[in-house]
Enzyme design. Structure first.
Site, PDB file in Angstrom:
ATOM      1  N   ASP A  29       0.858  -1.188   0.000  1.00 35.97           N
ATOM      2  CA  ASP A  29       0.000   0.000   0.000  1.00 35.97           C
ATOM      3  C   ASP A  29       0.892   1.235   0.000  1.00 35.97           C
ATOM      4  O   ASP A  29       1.865   1.316   0.745  1.00 35.97           O
ATOM      5  CB  ASP A  29      -0.909  -0.021   1.240  1.00 35.97           C
ATOM      6  CG  ASP A  29      -2.031   1.001   1.149  1.00 35.97           C
ATOM      7  OD1 ASP A  29      -1.737   2.206   0.970  1.00 35.97           O
ATOM      8  OD2 ASP A  29      -3.201   0.601   1.251  1.00 35.97           O
ATOM      9  N   ILE A  30       0.555   2.189  -0.848  1.00 41.40           N
ATOM     10  CA  ILE A  30       1.366   3.401  -0.999  1.00 41.40           C
ATOM     11  C   ILE A  30       1.294   4.313   0.234  1.00 41.40           C
ATOM     12  O   ILE A  30       2.201   5.111   0.477  1.00 41.40           O
ATOM     13  CB  ILE A  30       0.922   4.160  -2.287  1.00 41.40           C
ATOM     14  CG1 ILE A  30       1.966   5.143  -2.755  1.00 41.40           C
ATOM     15  CG2 ILE A  30      -0.398   4.864  -2.114  1.00 41.40           C
ATOM     16  CD1 ILE A  30       3.033   4.509  -3.575  1.00 41.40           C
ATOM     17  N   GLU A  88     -12.246   3.680  -1.240  1.00 43.40           N
ATOM     18  CA  GLU A  88     -11.517   4.580  -2.134  1.00 43.40           C
ATOM     19  C   GLU A  88     -11.357   3.990  -3.541  1.00 43.40           C
ATOM     20  O   GLU A  88     -11.590   4.687  -4.526  1.00 43.40           O
ATOM     21  CB  GLU A  88     -10.139   4.846  -1.503  1.00 43.40           C
ATOM     22  CG  GLU A  88      -9.287   5.866  -2.211  1.00 43.40           C
ATOM     23  CD  GLU A  88      -7.870   5.915  -1.596  1.00 43.40           C
ATOM     24  OE1 GLU A  88      -7.731   5.755  -0.362  1.00 43.40           O
ATOM     25  OE2 GLU A  88      -6.920   6.088  -2.360  1.00 43.40           O
ATOM     26  N   HIS A  93      -9.975  -5.508  -2.828  1.00 42.94           N
ATOM     27  CA  HIS A  93      -8.627  -5.666  -2.252  1.00 42.94           C
ATOM     28  C   HIS A  93      -8.738  -5.981  -0.773  1.00 42.94           C
ATOM     29  O   HIS A  93      -9.593  -5.459  -0.073  1.00 42.94           O
ATOM     30  CB  HIS A  93      -7.756  -4.424  -2.483  1.00 42.94           C
ATOM     31  CG  HIS A  93      -8.396  -3.130  -2.084  1.00 42.94           C
ATOM     32  ND1 HIS A  93      -9.346  -2.514  -2.848  1.00 42.94           N
ATOM     33  CD2 HIS A  93      -8.210  -2.339  -1.009  1.00 42.94           C
ATOM     34  CE1 HIS A  93      -9.727  -1.386  -2.272  1.00 42.94           C
ATOM     35  NE2 HIS A  93      -9.057  -1.259  -1.138  1.00 42.94           N
ATOM     36  N   HIS A  95      -6.662  -5.731   2.703  1.00 38.67           N
ATOM     37  CA  HIS A  95      -5.515  -5.112   3.379  1.00 38.67           C
ATOM     38  C   HIS A  95      -4.920  -6.138   4.348  1.00 38.67           C
ATOM     39  O   HIS A  95      -5.655  -6.709   5.166  1.00 38.67           O
ATOM     40  CB  HIS A  95      -5.957  -3.908   4.219  1.00 38.67           C
ATOM     41  CG  HIS A  95      -6.468  -2.734   3.454  1.00 38.67           C
ATOM     42  ND1 HIS A  95      -5.697  -1.611   3.203  1.00 38.67           N
ATOM     43  CD2 HIS A  95      -7.679  -2.476   2.914  1.00 38.67           C
ATOM     44  CE1 HIS A  95      -6.419  -0.724   2.537  1.00 38.67           C
ATOM     45  NE2 HIS A  95      -7.625  -1.214   2.349  1.00 38.67           N
TER      46      HIS A  95
HETATM   47  P1  5GP Z   1      -9.852   1.484   0.384  1.00 35.71           P
HETATM   48  O1  5GP Z   1     -10.446   1.454  -1.019  1.00 35.71           O
HETATM   49  O2  5GP Z   1      -9.610   0.107   0.943  1.00 35.71           O
HETATM   50  O3  5GP Z   1     -10.651   2.348   1.307  1.00 35.71           O
HETATM   51  O4  5GP Z   1      -8.427   2.190   0.278  1.00 35.71           O
HETATM   52  C1  5GP Z   1      -7.612   2.003  -0.847  1.00 35.71           C
HETATM   53  C2  5GP Z   1      -6.178   1.762  -0.420  1.00 35.71           C
HETATM   54  O5  5GP Z   1      -5.403   1.705  -1.613  1.00 35.71           O
HETATM   55  C3  5GP Z   1      -5.595   2.873   0.458  1.00 35.71           C
HETATM   56  O6  5GP Z   1      -4.996   2.281   1.606  1.00 35.71           O
HETATM   57  C4  5GP Z   1      -4.574   3.558  -0.460  1.00 35.71           C
HETATM   58  O7  5GP Z   1      -3.430   4.011   0.234  1.00 35.71           O
HETATM   59  C5  5GP Z   1      -4.239   2.478  -1.448  1.00 35.71           C
HETATM   60  N1  5GP Z   1      -3.914   3.009  -2.772  1.00 35.71           N
HETATM   61  C6  5GP Z   1      -4.667   3.888  -3.490  1.00 35.71           C
HETATM   62  N2  5GP Z   1      -4.069   4.159  -4.676  1.00 35.71           N
HETATM   63  C7  5GP Z   1      -2.920   3.428  -4.698  1.00 35.71           C
HETATM   64  C8  5GP Z   1      -1.884   3.277  -5.663  1.00 35.71           C
HETATM   65  O8  5GP Z   1      -1.886   3.855  -6.735  1.00 35.71           O
HETATM   66  N3  5GP Z   1      -0.856   2.438  -5.344  1.00 35.71           N
HETATM   67  C9  5GP Z   1      -0.829   1.750  -4.162  1.00 35.71           C
HETATM   68  N4  5GP Z   1       0.217   0.944  -3.945  1.00 35.71           N
HETATM   69  N5  5GP Z   1      -1.792   1.860  -3.225  1.00 35.71           N
HETATM   70  C10 5GP Z   1      -2.832   2.701  -3.490  1.00 35.71           C
END
Ligand code: 5GP
Length: 133
Positions: A29-30, A88, A93, A95
């Site tokens: 995760d970035i 987001e 995905h 975590h």
């Molecule tokens: P969620 O959709 O589970 O709420 O959050 C999305 C997760 O993806 C976040 O923790 C965010 O940091 C990660 N994320 C979003 N865009 C990117 C990306 O382009 N590259 C990576 N490696 N992680 C990402």
């Protein structure tokens, strides 16, 4: 339009990959909650985890378990925590977050700032453990 994660799988956007097979992909995760925070995705682009077909759903969790074992071997932690949010990015995905305390899985807390070199070193050590399996 392809999700940002499909573009990562396609190699159009860089990622720190830790594991891959024909159906699944795992990368750091970035914006990590902890060093080693990893996302595990199906290459098939489906927004909501509970809309996956059953074969992809169970395969995803089996692959995530293997990645979690590699994280445990590479990153000092008490155990690996699991979360599924998807608030987001509309591409399923999981975590995987190395935990020292339960607070390490609090998504409201400030994320770790890591250098590219540190990301690369973490990804390499998890990938190395994964490849030993
Ligand atoms: P969620 O959709 O589970 O709420 O959050 C999305 C997760 O993806 C976040 O923790 C965010 O940091 C990660 N994320 C979003 N865009 C990117 C990306 O382009 N590259 C990576 N490696 N992680 C990402």
């Amino acid at each position: 339009m392809a999700s940002i994660f499909s573009r990562i799988v396609a190699g159009e956007i860089p990622s720190w990959k830790v594991a891959e097979d024909g159906r699944f992909y795992a990368f750091l995760d970035i914006n990590p909650l902890a060093e080693g925070h990893t996302l595990v995705i199906p290459k098939k682009e489906v927004d909501y985890i509970f809309d996956l077909d059953s074969e992809t759903y169970s395969g995803l969790w089996e692959f995530a378990a293997r990645v979690a074992k590699a994280i445990e071997a590479a990153i000092p932690c008490k155990r690996v925590g699991v979360a599924v949010l998807g608030m987001e990015v509309p591409h399923t995905h999981i975590h995987l977050v190395p935990l020292q305390t339960e607070g390490d899985l609090d998504f409201r807390k400030e994320k770790k700032q890591l250098t590219p070199e540190r990301f690369a070193a973490i990804a390499a050590s998890i990938a190395s453990e994964f490849n030993k399996q």
